[in-house]
Design an enzyme around this catalytic site. Structure first.
Site, PDB file in Angstrom:
ATOM      1  N   ASP A 208      12.430 -17.222 -49.605  1.00 33.87           N
ATOM      2  CA  ASP A 208      11.741 -17.164 -50.048  1.00 33.87           C
ATOM      3  C   ASP A 208      10.578 -17.304 -48.236  1.00 33.87           C
ATOM      4  O   ASP A 208      11.352 -18.604 -47.995  1.00 33.87           O
ATOM      5  CB  ASP A 208      11.676 -18.389 -51.019  1.00 33.87           C
ATOM      6  CG  ASP A 208      11.673 -18.130 -52.167  1.00 33.87           C
ATOM      7  OD1 ASP A 208      11.795 -16.930 -52.042  1.00 33.87           O
ATOM      8  OD2 ASP A 208      12.171 -18.834 -52.843  1.00 33.87           O
TER       9      ASP A 208
ATOM     10  N   ASP B  17       9.255 -12.014 -64.474  1.00 30.27           N
ATOM     11  CA  ASP B  17       9.928 -13.768 -64.541  1.00 30.27           C
ATOM     12  C   ASP B  17       9.306 -13.553 -66.108  1.00 30.27           C
ATOM     13  O   ASP B  17       8.332 -13.766 -66.419  1.00 30.27           O
ATOM     14  CB  ASP B  17       8.937 -14.196 -63.904  1.00 30.27           C
ATOM     15  CG  ASP B  17       8.200 -14.254 -62.178  1.00 30.27           C
ATOM     16  OD1 ASP B  17      10.221 -13.723 -62.059  1.00 30.27           O
ATOM     17  OD2 ASP B  17       7.458 -14.824 -61.304  1.00 30.27           O
TER      18      ASP B  17
END
Length: 252
Positions: free
Chosen positions: A11, A130
């Site tokens: 990330d 997601d």
């Protein structure tokens, strides 16, 4: 049978890795290129780079980081985050990404996935899903990092994205993410029973058995993890060896 893949995930915010990385021999653990180089040396099958920089100004940093990474890393590189139009995909591929991951933009404009797939080929289009559990064998798509419900059924959405030309699905369980309790196997199984394109399991890895479960029980073609590798809990070779011992075909 194709070898299964292990994919460490970074990330990145404004050109820096934000979930801490603890490699003893890395000079700058915040530099994604250093971290990616280390994973490349360890034998990662691919590397995923999720850009969580919100600002427009940050995009230039991202392209530069991808360019540097592509010069250093010789495994497939998937880049996602803030991909909203064909030009974004072109810029990332030109910078050296091998695949581009589309998330929220697909939800707001499913035809974007079709357009991207036709333009660049399905092989470089990953759709990130997601999903949160909402009932027995029911999951819903969330956007904005899992904060916004959409009312869209995750399994039907996965089928639609495969039909629209996604080459691969990156499936993250919002419930499992960060728990270290393992992937949502039921979610993976439900999607893999309905689609024929490769899937990547994401969210919840705490040990090497979880990786094996994602493949053997969930039906995943690849397993993605962050903290177990970032914090030096396990190395990529240890993970590959463990999976191979479970009878899973790996590139050792």
């Amino acid at each position: 049978m194709l070898a299964k893949r292990i994919i460490p995930c970074l990330d990145v915010d404004n050109g820096r890795v934000v979930k801490g990385v603890q490699f003893l021999d890395i000079r700058d653990a915040g530099d994604p290129v250093e971290v990616a180089r280390r994973y490349n040396e360890q034998g990662a099958d691919e590397i995923t780079f999720l850009d969580i920089t919100a600002t427009h100004h940050g995009r230039d940093t991202t392209y530069r980081t991808v360019e540097r990474m592509a010069e250093t890393v010789f495994v497939p590189l998937t880049v996602g985050g803030g991909v909203r139009k064909v030009e974004d995909i072109r810029a990332l591929l030109n910078a050296g990404a091998d695949k581009v991951s589309i998330n929220s933009a697909a939800v707001f404009n499913p035809e974007f996935v079709q357009e991207a797939s036709q333009h660049f080929g399905a092989q470089c289009i990953v759709v990130a899903i997601d999903a949160k559990k909402t009932g027995d064998n029911k999951w819903e798509i969330f956007t904005h990092g899992g904060r916004k419900p959409t009312g869209i059924d995750a399994i039907e959405w996965a089928v639609k994205m495969a039909d629209y030309g996604a080459g691969e699905l990156l499936i993250t369980s919002m419930d499992a993410d960060g728990t270290k309790a393992g992937y949502d196997i039921a979610l993976m199984r439900a999607i893999n029973d309905r689609v024929t394109i490769p899937t990547i399991a994401s969210g919840g890895v705490g040990n090497l058995q979880h990786l094996a479960d994602g493949i053997l029980q969930g039906g995943a073609d690849a397993v993605l993890a962050a903290s177990i590798f970032h914090f030096g809990q396990y190395t990529i070779p240890e993970a590959k060896q463990y999976l191979a011992e479970q009878g899973i075909e790996m590139r050792l």
